[in-house]
Scaffold this motif. Structure first.
Motif, mmCIF file in Angstrom:
data_model
loop_
_atom_site.group_PDB
_atom_site.id
_atom_site.type_symbol
_atom_site.label_atom_id
_atom_site.label_comp_id
_atom_site.label_asym_id
_atom_site.label_seq_id
_atom_site.Cartn_x
_atom_site.Cartn_y
_atom_site.Cartn_z
ATOM 1 N N VAL A 155 0.834 -1.207 0.000
ATOM 2 C CA VAL A 155 0.000 0.000 0.000
ATOM 3 C C VAL A 155 0.865 1.250 0.000
ATOM 4 C CG1 VAL A 155 -1.787 1.261 1.249
ATOM 5 C CG2 VAL A 155 -1.860 -1.236 1.154
ATOM 6 N N THR A 156 1.905 1.286 0.858
ATOM 7 C CA THR A 156 2.742 2.478 0.927
ATOM 8 C C THR A 156 3.527 2.704 -0.356
ATOM 9 O OG1 THR A 156 4.488 1.159 1.978
ATOM 10 C CG2 THR A 156 2.947 2.288 3.427
ATOM 11 N N LYS A 157 3.912 1.618 -1.024
ATOM 12 C CA LYS A 157 4.629 1.788 -2.289
ATOM 13 C C LYS A 157 3.717 2.332 -3.377
ATOM 14 C CE LYS A 157 7.989 -1.906 -1.407
ATOM 15 N NZ LYS A 157 8.474 -3.244 -1.826
ATOM 16 N N GLU A 158 2.467 1.899 -3.393
ATOM 17 C CA GLU A 158 1.546 2.332 -4.448
ATOM 18 C C GLU A 158 1.049 3.763 -4.231
ATOM 19 O OE1 GLU A 158 -1.684 -0.334 -4.929
ATOM 20 O OE2 GLU A 158 -2.612 0.795 -6.580
ATOM 21 N N HIS A 159 0.874 4.162 -2.967
ATOM 22 C CA HIS A 159 0.317 5.482 -2.660
ATOM 23 C C HIS A 159 1.317 6.362 -1.920
ATOM 24 C CE1 HIS A 159 -3.632 3.911 -3.830
ATOM 25 N NE2 HIS A 159 -3.408 2.868 -3.052
ATOM 26 N N SER A 160 2.587 6.177 -2.161
ATOM 27 C CA SER A 160 3.600 6.945 -1.438
ATOM 28 C C SER A 160 3.498 8.444 -1.738
ATOM 29 C CB SER A 160 4.994 6.431 -1.803
ATOM 30 O OG SER A 160 5.219 6.534 -3.211
ATOM 31 N N ARG A 161 3.178 8.796 -2.975
ATOM 32 C CA ARG A 161 3.088 10.225 -3.335
ATOM 33 C C ARG A 161 1.946 10.906 -2.574
ATOM 34 N NH1 ARG A 161 4.625 13.236 -7.837
ATOM 35 N NH2 ARG A 161 4.331 15.450 -7.331
ATOM 36 N N ALA A 162 0.782 10.270 -2.521
ATOM 37 C CA ALA A 162 -0.356 10.852 -1.806
ATOM 38 C C ALA A 162 -0.081 10.939 -0.310
ATOM 39 C CB ALA A 162 -1.618 10.030 -2.066
ATOM 40 N N ILE A 163 0.584 9.912 0.253
ATOM 41 C CA ILE A 163 0.897 9.931 1.683
ATOM 42 C C ILE A 163 1.861 11.061 2.004
ATOM 43 C CG2 ILE A 163 1.960 8.618 3.549
ATOM 44 C CD1 ILE A 163 0.952 6.071 2.168
ATOM 45 N N ASP A 164 2.901 11.242 1.182
ATOM 46 C CA ASP A 164 3.868 12.310 1.425
ATOM 47 C C ASP A 164 3.222 13.689 1.271
ATOM 48 O OD1 ASP A 164 6.638 10.490 -0.139
ATOM 49 O OD2 ASP A 164 5.774 10.404 1.890
ATOM 50 N N ASP A 165 2.346 13.862 0.303
ATOM 51 C CA ASP A 165 1.676 15.148 0.128
ATOM 52 C C ASP A 165 0.800 15.491 1.323
ATOM 53 O OD1 ASP A 165 1.125 14.704 -3.469
ATOM 54 O OD2 ASP A 165 2.877 15.393 -2.322
ATOM 55 N N TRP A 166 0.217 14.491 1.963
ATOM 56 C CA TRP A 166 -0.634 14.755 3.135
ATOM 57 C C TRP A 166 0.210 15.041 4.388
ATOM 58 C CZ3 TRP A 166 -5.989 14.876 3.799
ATOM 59 C CH2 TRP A 166 -6.431 14.896 5.118
ATOM 60 N N ILE A 167 1.301 14.308 4.548
ATOM 61 C CA ILE A 167 2.082 14.395 5.786
ATOM 62 C C ILE A 167 2.972 15.628 5.809
ATOM 63 C CG2 ILE A 167 3.902 13.277 7.125
ATOM 64 C CD1 ILE A 167 1.180 11.993 7.483
ATOM 65 N N TYR A 168 3.715 15.844 4.719
ATOM 66 C CA TYR A 168 4.710 16.927 4.721
ATOM 67 C C TYR A 168 4.081 18.258 4.323
ATOM 68 C CZ TYR A 168 8.102 13.125 4.945
ATOM 69 O OH TYR A 168 8.808 12.016 5.322
ATOM 70 N N PRO A 169 4.548 19.349 4.987
ATOM 71 C CA PRO A 169 5.529 19.367 6.093
ATOM 72 C C PRO A 169 4.869 19.446 7.481
ATOM 73 C CG PRO A 169 5.266 21.573 5.255
ATOM 74 C CD PRO A 169 4.294 20.705 4.479
ATOM 75 N N GLU A 170 3.546 19.630 7.533
ATOM 76 C CA GLU A 170 2.908 19.915 8.823
ATOM 77 C C GLU A 170 2.893 18.716 9.764
ATOM 78 O OE1 GLU A 170 1.526 22.788 5.835
ATOM 79 O OE2 GLU A 170 1.524 20.593 5.951
ATOM 80 N N PHE A 171 2.707 17.502 9.240
ATOM 81 C CA PHE A 171 2.485 16.343 10.096
ATOM 82 C C PHE A 171 3.633 15.339 10.028
ATOM 83 C CE2 PHE A 171 -1.587 17.993 10.746
ATOM 84 C CZ PHE A 171 -2.200 18.264 9.526
ATOM 85 N N GLU A 172 4.833 15.817 9.811
ATOM 86 C CA GLU A 172 5.969 14.912 9.701
ATOM 87 C C GLU A 172 6.189 14.163 11.010
ATOM 88 O OE1 GLU A 172 9.584 16.857 8.758
ATOM 89 O OE2 GLU A 172 10.774 15.017 8.666
ATOM 90 N N GLN A 173 6.480 12.856 10.887
ATOM 91 C CA GLN A 173 6.732 11.996 12.042
ATOM 92 C C GLN A 173 8.166 11.485 11.955
ATOM 93 O OE1 GLN A 173 4.439 11.448 14.456
ATOM 94 N NE2 GLN A 173 2.962 12.757 13.419
ATOM 95 N N ASN A 174 8.876 11.546 13.080
ATOM 96 C CA ASN A 174 10.266 11.099 13.126
ATOM 97 C C ASN A 174 10.449 9.828 13.934
ATOM 98 O OD1 ASN A 174 11.239 13.288 11.614
ATOM 99 N ND2 ASN A 174 11.220 14.608 13.409
ATOM 100 N N TRP A 175 9.377 9.104 14.175
ATOM 101 C CA TRP A 175 9.466 7.859 14.925
ATOM 102 C C TRP A 175 8.845 6.749 14.089
ATOM 103 C CZ3 TRP A 175 4.601 5.858 16.020
ATOM 104 C CH2 TRP A 175 3.543 6.776 15.937
ATOM 105 N N LYS A 176 9.192 5.521 14.427
ATOM 106 C CA LYS A 176 8.729 4.356 13.693
ATOM 107 C C LYS A 176 7.754 3.563 14.557
ATOM 108 C CE LYS A 176 11.164 5.130 10.034
ATOM 109 N NZ LYS A 176 10.498 5.515 8.771
ATOM 110 N N LEU A 177 6.693 3.103 13.925
ATOM 111 C CA LEU A 177 5.672 2.356 14.658
ATOM 112 C C LEU A 177 6.124 0.927 14.934
ATOM 113 C CD1 LEU A 177 2.824 2.257 15.815
ATOM 114 C CD2 LEU A 177 1.992 1.599 13.561
ATOM 115 N N PHE A 178 6.752 0.273 13.955
ATOM 116 C CA PHE A 178 7.179 -1.110 14.107
ATOM 117 C C PHE A 178 8.700 -1.150 14.131
ATOM 118 C CE2 PHE A 178 3.125 -1.341 11.829
ATOM 119 C CZ PHE A 178 2.412 -2.121 12.718
#
Length: 278
Positions: free
Chosen positions: A94-117
């Motif tokens: 999923v992240t590989k297919e929609h990486s562009r949409a995910i990055d457009d939503w997250i950056y720069p306001e909601f950037e996360q610097n921690w890993k869930l898994f």
């Protein structure tokens, strides 16, 4: 008669002077709270509160507008949580297919610097194999085939309700220790790298002697170790394509000092002697 009428009037009228004020009248009385309050009683505080406004009190257009606003907020919150989850999750289909949409939503306001898994679960089957150069009893030399030590541990574990810690973790932890202390060119980094080589070499020599790789009267001169990594096939519903051909990481030949060979031989002799006695 007059007294009767006066008494009758006093029962239904105001209290006469000298009569106990608030004395209960004769006859059966209704239960408390069932009748209307007295004229002089103060009203209950709840009866003075104004009715609270509710969504049902609004007109139909306002109700529709409020419901639409709540629905929009809920959808946006769910989308935001989903985007953040995919952003911090390990790389997947999923992240590989929609990486562009995910990055457009997250950056720069909601950037996360921690890993869930952490750590990222393995998606490969890794087997540790070894072969050896052997000096035979008659002075000759030969090279053995590859021994799959991981498969041998797997056979010992399969069907065993209480497998040993050695069979489950010794080889795997030794290989992880070596990979973490060597670079991509298999060069050791500091003392930890040299210690990892000695530890893994000692393990594989003991395993080869257990399999009688040198033969009667033979000795092991040097060993070579490699790993075979095979990708785990993705599920049928996934569109991800992974190579099915295994990849190898081959380490250089390591000489086996005499003390390790003697110790391996001594361990094998002790094991055989114990088996003969039993």
């Amino acid at each position: 008669m007059d007294a009767y009428e006066a008494g009758s009037t006093s029962r239904h009228g105001r209290d006469e002077p000298g009569e106990a004020k608030g004395s209960p009248p004769d006859g059966p009385q209704p239960p408390p709270g069932s009748g209307p309050p007295d004229d002089g009683a103060a009203p209950h505080p709840a009866s003075q509160e104004a009715p609270r406004p509710s969504l049902a009190a609004l007109s139909l257009p306002y109700q529709l507008g409020a419901a639409l606003a709540v629905a929009v907020v809920a959808v946006v919150a769910c989308v935001h949580l989903g985007m953040v989850f995919l952003h911090v999750a390990p790389s997947n289909t999923v992240t590989k297919e929609h990486s562009r949409a995910i990055d457009d939503w997250i950056y720069p306001e909601f950037e996360q610097n921690w890993k869930l898994f952490a750590p990222n679960p393995l998606q490969q089957n890794i087997a540790v194999e070894v072969r050896a150069d052997v000096r035979t009893a008659d002075g000759g030399a030969r090279t053995t085939g590859w021994y799959d030590l991981t498969a041998l541990d797997g056979e010992a574990i399969h069907g065993n309700p209480v497998p040993s810690h050695t069979e489950q973790n010794e080889l795997r932890r030794a290989w992880d220790f070596l990979v973490g202390s060597h670079d991509a060119q298999n060069r050791p980094s500091g003392l930890r790298g040299a210690l990892a080589e000695q530890y893994l070499r000692r393990i594989v020599v003991l395993r080869l002697d257990r399999e009688d790789a040198a033969g009667p009267g033979g000795t092991i001169d040097r060993v070579q170790i490699r790993s075979r990594s095979t990708n785990v096939r993705p599920p049928e519903w996934s569109q991800e394509q992974v190579p099915e051909k295994p990849s190898y990481r081959v380490l250089p030949w390591w000489p086996v000092p005499d003390d390790e060979t003697l110790r391996a031989a001594g361990t094998a002799d002790a094991t055989k002697t114990k088996g003969d006695r039993s």
